[in-house]
Design a protein around this motif. Structure first.
Motif, mmCIF file in Angstrom:
data_model
loop_
_atom_site.group_PDB
_atom_site.id
_atom_site.type_symbol
_atom_site.label_atom_id
_atom_site.label_comp_id
_atom_site.label_asym_id
_atom_site.label_seq_id
_atom_site.Cartn_x
_atom_site.Cartn_y
_atom_site.Cartn_z
ATOM 1 N N UNK A 248 2.414 -4.601 -11.584
ATOM 2 C CA UNK A 248 2.018 -5.469 -12.684
ATOM 3 C C UNK A 248 0.673 -4.963 -13.212
ATOM 4 N N UNK A 249 0.567 -4.656 -14.507
ATOM 5 C CA UNK A 249 -0.675 -4.084 -15.043
ATOM 6 C C UNK A 249 -1.880 -5.016 -14.943
ATOM 7 N N UNK A 250 -1.658 -6.285 -14.646
ATOM 8 C CA UNK A 250 -2.774 -7.208 -14.457
ATOM 9 C C UNK A 250 -3.506 -6.927 -13.139
ATOM 10 N N UNK A 251 -2.846 -6.250 -12.199
ATOM 11 C CA UNK A 251 -3.451 -5.952 -10.899
ATOM 12 C C UNK A 251 -4.112 -4.587 -10.860
ATOM 13 N N UNK A 252 -3.538 -3.614 -11.537
ATOM 14 C CA UNK A 252 -4.098 -2.271 -11.508
ATOM 15 C C UNK A 252 -3.365 -1.386 -12.490
ATOM 16 N N UNK B 237 0.820 -1.211 0.000
ATOM 17 C CA UNK B 237 0.000 0.000 0.000
ATOM 18 C C UNK B 237 0.855 1.262 0.000
ATOM 19 N N UNK B 238 2.002 1.225 0.670
ATOM 20 C CA UNK B 238 2.912 2.376 0.630
ATOM 21 C C UNK B 238 3.437 2.582 -0.792
ATOM 22 N N UNK B 239 3.684 1.479 -1.505
ATOM 23 C CA UNK B 239 4.142 1.574 -2.895
ATOM 24 C C UNK B 239 3.018 2.084 -3.799
ATOM 25 N N UNK B 240 1.812 1.584 -3.577
ATOM 26 C CA UNK B 240 0.674 2.038 -4.390
ATOM 27 C C UNK B 240 0.431 3.527 -4.193
ATOM 28 N N UNK B 241 0.713 4.031 -3.002
ATOM 29 C CA UNK B 241 0.547 5.460 -2.734
ATOM 30 C C UNK B 241 1.508 6.287 -3.591
ATOM 31 N N UNK B 242 2.607 5.681 -4.018
ATOM 32 C CA UNK B 242 3.611 6.364 -4.834
ATOM 33 C C UNK B 242 3.449 6.071 -6.331
ATOM 34 N N UNK B 243 2.402 5.388 -6.693
ATOM 35 C CA UNK B 243 2.194 4.958 -8.071
ATOM 36 C C UNK B 243 2.027 6.160 -8.996
ATOM 37 N N UNK B 244 2.868 6.232 -10.016
ATOM 38 C CA UNK B 244 2.781 7.281 -11.028
ATOM 39 C C UNK B 244 2.090 6.725 -12.264
ATOM 40 N N UNK B 245 1.903 7.592 -13.262
ATOM 41 C CA UNK B 245 1.294 7.133 -14.504
ATOM 42 C C UNK B 245 2.164 6.071 -15.157
ATOM 43 N N UNK B 246 1.525 5.190 -15.875
ATOM 44 C CA UNK B 246 2.170 4.042 -16.526
ATOM 45 C C UNK B 246 2.710 3.078 -15.468
ATOM 46 N N UNK B 247 2.184 3.161 -14.225
ATOM 47 C CA UNK B 247 2.486 2.253 -13.124
ATOM 48 C C UNK B 247 3.897 2.336 -12.579
ATOM 49 N N UNK B 248 4.615 3.398 -12.878
ATOM 50 C CA UNK B 248 5.977 3.545 -12.376
ATOM 51 C C UNK B 248 5.960 3.872 -10.879
ATOM 52 N N UNK C 265 -6.518 4.057 -20.836
ATOM 53 C CA UNK C 265 -6.943 2.692 -21.158
ATOM 54 C C UNK C 265 -6.107 2.126 -22.310
ATOM 55 N N UNK C 266 -5.778 2.973 -23.269
ATOM 56 C CA UNK C 266 -4.975 2.537 -24.410
ATOM 57 C C UNK C 266 -3.580 2.085 -23.945
ATOM 58 N N UNK C 267 -2.973 2.868 -23.061
ATOM 59 C CA UNK C 267 -1.663 2.507 -22.533
ATOM 60 C C UNK C 267 -1.733 1.239 -21.688
ATOM 61 N N UNK C 268 -2.849 1.044 -20.993
ATOM 62 C CA UNK C 268 -3.015 -0.161 -20.190
ATOM 63 C C UNK C 268 -3.032 -1.399 -21.086
#
Length: 156
Positions: free
Chosen positions: A120-124, A62-73, A129-132
């Motif tokens: 992992x884009x399979x999780x979130x 959850x701490x990592x998800x809080x830092x999630x940038x666009x394109x899941x970086x 949507x196109x980039x996903x």
């Protein structure tokens, strides 16, 4: 008060009124950002990892998800996460390593002395949507890259 007029584009006539159109972006309610998470299989998979991850692993996730940038970086400074969560840095490192092993996180390039990761884009996903869809195809292709095709029981 300033009076605003407009000009007819066809006749050039000055009109004693102005028409102003304003397009306002409607906020989605998440003032600090958002992430779309997959329901069903991805959530079941994360819930099923409770024994492997434990409380520390979920806290780090959850701490990592809080830092999630666009394109899941995700740019990580493990020391900061450890301080925020009141954990020892080696425990944060161990949790990240476990998330990598389980495929929840993917390794990204190094950024200075710090590592980067991707959810992992399979999780979130955080992005278009196109980039996903593109990221899902790339992940599938990468997963298949390590497999060898066998014909007639013999490796090619």
């Amino acid at each position: 008060m300033k009076k605003v007029n407009s000009q007819d584009a066809v006749t050039g006539e000055i009109l004693p009124y102005a028409l102003v159109a304003v397009k306002q972006k409607i906020p989605n309610g998440f003032m600090e950002g958002w992430v779309a998470m997959g329901l069903g299989s991805p959530m079941r998979a994360l819930a099923g990892l409770r024994k492997e991850l434990g409380a520390d692993g979920y806290a780090v996730l959850f701490a990592l998800l809080e830092r999630l940038n666009f394109e899941n970086a995700i740019h990580v400074v493990q020391k900061e996460i450890a301080e925020e969560l009141g954990m020892l840095q080696p425990n944060v490192s161990r949790s990240i390593k476990k998330l990598l092993e389980l495929g929840v996180l993917l390794e990204g390039p190094k950024f200075g002395r710090n590592r980067t990761y991707k959810l992992n884009p399979a999780y979130g996903w955080r992005g278009s949507a196109k980039s996903h869809q593109k990221a899902l195809r790339a992940q599938e292709k990468a997963s298949l890259a390590g497999l060898k095709i066998h014909k007639g029981g013999k490796a090619d």
